[in-house]
Design a protein around this motif. Structure first.
Motif, PDB file in Angstrom:
ATOM      1  N   ALA A 102       0.845  -1.200   0.000  1.00 25.68           N
ATOM      2  CA  ALA A 102       0.000   0.000   0.000  1.00 25.68           C
ATOM      3  C   ALA A 102       0.872   1.238   0.000  1.00 25.68           C
ATOM      4  CB  ALA A 102      -0.893   0.004   1.235  1.00 25.68           C
ATOM      5  N   GLY A 103       0.423   2.239  -0.704  1.00 31.59           N
ATOM      6  CA  GLY A 103       1.104   3.520  -0.685  1.00 31.59           C
ATOM      7  C   GLY A 103       2.116   3.696  -1.787  1.00 31.59           C
ATOM      8  N   GLY A 158      -0.537   3.701  -4.577  1.00 31.20           N
ATOM      9  CA  GLY A 158      -1.822   4.208  -4.135  1.00 31.20           C
ATOM     10  C   GLY A 158      -2.932   3.200  -4.228  1.00 31.20           C
ATOM     11  N   VAL A 159      -2.615   1.938  -4.482  1.00 30.68           N
ATOM     12  CA  VAL A 159      -3.623   0.895  -4.624  1.00 30.68           C
ATOM     13  C   VAL A 159      -3.226  -0.296  -3.771  1.00 30.68           C
ATOM     14  CG1 VAL A 159      -4.771  -0.682  -6.219  1.00 30.68           C
ATOM     15  CG2 VAL A 159      -4.204   1.630  -6.965  1.00 30.68           C
ATOM     16  N   CYS A 196      -7.719   3.915   0.518  1.00 30.24           N
ATOM     17  CA  CYS A 196      -7.148   4.004  -0.834  1.00 30.24           C
ATOM     18  C   CYS A 196      -7.791   2.926  -1.690  1.00 30.24           C
ATOM     19  CB  CYS A 196      -5.623   3.842  -0.804  1.00 30.24           C
ATOM     20  SG  CYS A 196      -5.046   2.311  -0.085  1.00 30.24           S
ATOM     21  N   GLU A 232     -11.786  -1.551  -8.982  1.00 29.72           N
ATOM     22  CA  GLU A 232     -11.330  -0.697  -7.899  1.00 29.72           C
ATOM     23  C   GLU A 232     -12.541   0.000  -7.273  1.00 29.72           C
ATOM     24  OE1 GLU A 232      -7.080   0.415  -9.991  1.00 29.72           O
ATOM     25  OE2 GLU A 232      -8.381   1.974  -9.230  1.00 29.72           O
ATOM     26  N   THR A 245     -12.824   2.836  -6.343  1.00 29.58           N
ATOM     27  CA  THR A 245     -12.996   4.216  -6.788  1.00 29.58           C
ATOM     28  C   THR A 245     -13.313   4.318  -8.265  1.00 29.58           C
ATOM     29  OG1 THR A 245     -10.647   4.400  -7.220  1.00 29.58           O
ATOM     30  CG2 THR A 245     -11.406   5.044  -5.046  1.00 29.58           C
TER      31      THR A 245
END
Length: 595
Positions: free
Chosen positions: A249-250, A253-254, A470, A588, A590
């Motif tokens: 993670a980070g 960003g996924v 995220c 995803e 988002t």
């Protein structure tokens, strides 16, 4: 291209006509063309859309986001820019050329190996014919259609080409007066392969095993070339870093939500490998999307593990005892290891992973057959062997042509896939949307309903869960993703049929599987506004519709089953939905489907 003879070869062998070797090379290229030409004008499928057609760096001719695979990604971008668009034939032509080059390197590796000092006389005498037969079988085998014609698997082809080029350069270095030059070429090929696919990390180990068994004949000689191997193994650092970054993670960003645990993946692979081997010798039926299930219980785990583990142990024992026949076994497992061991990928099985390991299976049989035909007393047996070999090659070529022909029609391609693997949810979704685009919505609706009913591994949320900090990448082969995608696509199909209330029901239930799929939220919100809900109240009404009264799902599915020929889509899904239909991109929270 790949020529010359090994140093120290007997004069009788060295006088093998160069014309024969050129005939072999031309025949290999002709066979590749004959087997794969029918698929040149086909359509893009599955991951071709997310990897090529929808990739921002391909459309803008910018640098790819990852170091690993970057050269292949760049080749897609350059082709798009040069052609001014996406034509599947252009992309497949380059795949075909790379495949032919890989076959020629395989020919060179096998021939030079059989000509090495210390090889049996019958093998050295049959070196060119054995290499020719190996390359022919490998290049036209039906398994290869799922790498060469499946455009995005240029990754696998390019990495295999680089691995064989590195091995070929190493073999040349052992007979050269200037070995350092060839070793530099070998190292460069390994590093170039890093821009193709992570499978290239097997190259130093495969070459070291070859060195141990065929050249050095002992560990001391191999260790004397430690700087050479260290230079190749240095490519592991960026390759492994790239793999790790995808699961952290980070970094991008996924967060990746794996479909299998490492243990499940490892325990399932022996059964997958046995199926690979079955398809080598009986290549039918072959499809793209298998949706291979994880092995459950002792019956599914133990027998395949014993069989595959026994072969692996025998190969390692042969390597330790310096038995040359161990090389195909060791190479087979080393090349498969990055995709078929403990690193859990989204799919347990994909045939393109057998692209280069296939050579390790075919080569021993081809060499043994050619050696028997080369015996002085072969006589009539030589004629029979060559006739049988020719029939095998022609038969494989015919099957491969048929498989490549399937790429000419998306509907036919996925219909066959679903007929053979009914539980391949991703293929069934793709088939349903392809039918809608063909104006055959009445045939598509039952496929959407089938996925919603049978992908029961994903339940429905009763209340909205907390929004993740995220985006979460969900495996596109998972039942959760399949059910969500089927409902989202079904909603779009219902809009095309003029059944907006049913579309709202489908989208509401899709959001109960993926509550934060922004595209579906936007579609449902727009539909509510269109039906008269005031814009300021749309979000509140959408939440009520999804979590309080999503609609009758059973009634929706009955409608799909009973629709029959009563409805026809007037215009298909359109270009925007065409890009979304292939279910190849990650789901995803988002993003959701592009519809």
């Amino acid at each position: 291209m790949i020529d010359g003879m090994a140093h120290g070869v007997e004069p009788s062998v060295r006088r093998s006509p160069e014309m024969i070797r050129w005939f072999h090379r031309l025949a290999i290229m002709a066979a590749v063309w004959a087997a794969f030409a029918p698929g040149l004008g086909g359509v893009f499928v599955l991951d071709d859309y997310t990897v090529i057609l929808e990739a921002p760096h391909v459309r803008s001719l910018s640098l790819p986001p990852r170091m690993a695979r970057s050269l292949v990604d760049l080749s897609f971008a350059v082709q798009h820019a040069a052609a001014g668009g996406f034509r599947a034939a252009d992309f497949r032509m380059l795949n075909l050329l790379l495949h032919a080059a890989t076959a020629l390197f395989l020919y060179g590796v096998v021939r030079r190996t059989l000509l090495l000092d210390g090889m049996p006389g019958k093998c050295r005498g049959a070196a060119s014919n054995a290499a020719f037969f190996t390359a022919l079988l490998w290049s036209v085998h039906p398994i290869q259609s799922r790498a060469v014609t499946y455009v995005c698997q240029r990754y696998e082809i390019a990495a295999s080409l680089c691995l064989l080029a590195a091995l070929y350069a190493f073999i040349r270095s052992t007979a050269s007066r200037n070995p350092s030059g060839w070793r530099v070429v070998s190292v460069l090929a390994c590093w170039v392969g890093l821009g193709a696919k992570e499978v290239i990390i097997a190259a130093p180990l495969v070459i070291a095993a070859y060195d141990l068994l065929f050249v050095g004949r002992g560990w001391r000689t191999v260790l004397q070339r430690r700087l050479y191997y260290a230079a190749m193994m240095a490519a592991w650092i960026p390759a492994l870093a790239d793999l790790v970054s995808l699961r952290r993670a980070g970094v991008s960003g996924v967060v990746t939500e794996p479909m299998f645990t490492a243990t499940e993946y490892l325990l399932s692979q022996p059964g997958v490998i046995l199926h690979y081997l079955r398809l080598v010798f009986a290549p039918w039926p072959i499809v793209l999307d298998y949706n291979w299930p994880a092995a459950r219980g002792l019956v599914e785990i133990v027998p395949p593990a014993v069989a595959v583990g026994g072969v692996l142990i025998a190969g390692v024992a042969g390597l330790i005892r310096l038995r040359r026949m161990a090389l195909p076994v060791v190479a087979f497992f080393l090349i498969l290891a990055p995709s078929s061991s403990i690193l859990p990928l989204d799919d347990l099985m994909f045939l393109h992973r057998m692209y280069l390991p296939l050579a390790a299976v075919l080569a021993p049989a081809a060499v043994a057959a050619a050696a028997r035909c080369a015996a002085p007393d072969a006589g009539f047996r030589r004629v029979l062997c060559r006739l049988a070999g020719g029939c095998v090659v022609l038969g494989l070529c015919a099957v491969t042509r048929g498989l490549n022909n399937e790429f000419r029609s998306e509907t036919a391609f996925w219909e066959r896939n679903v007929a053979i693997r009914p539980s391949a949810w991703r293929a069934r979704n793709a088939l349903a949307v392809a039918l809608c685009e063909d104006g055959r919505s009445e045939e598509a609706l039952p496929h959407f309903a089938y996925v919603v009913r049978h992908a029961t591994g994903a339940g429905f949320f009763a209340a909205p869960p907390p929004r993740p900090p995220c985006p979460v990448r969900v495996a596109d082969q998972s039942e959760r993703y399949a059910r969500y995608r089927a409902l989202a696509n079904l909603g779009t199909a219902c809009v095309g049929l003029g059944r907006k209330e049913l579309a709202a029901t489908a989208w509401a239930w899709a959001l109960r599987v993926e509550p934060y799929a922004d595209a579906v939220i936007g579609s449902l919100r727009g539909l509510l506004v269109e039906e008269g809900v005031p814009e300021p109240d749309a979000d509140r009404d959408l939440s009520r519709r999804v979590w309080s009264c999503p609609g009758d799902l059973d009634g929706l599915l009955r409608f799909c089953d009973e629709a029959g020929g009563a409805w026809r889509s007037p215009s298909g899904f359109g270009e925007r939905r065409r890009r979304a239909k292939h279910d190849s991109g990650p789901a995803e929270h988002t993003a959701g489907p592009d519809m």
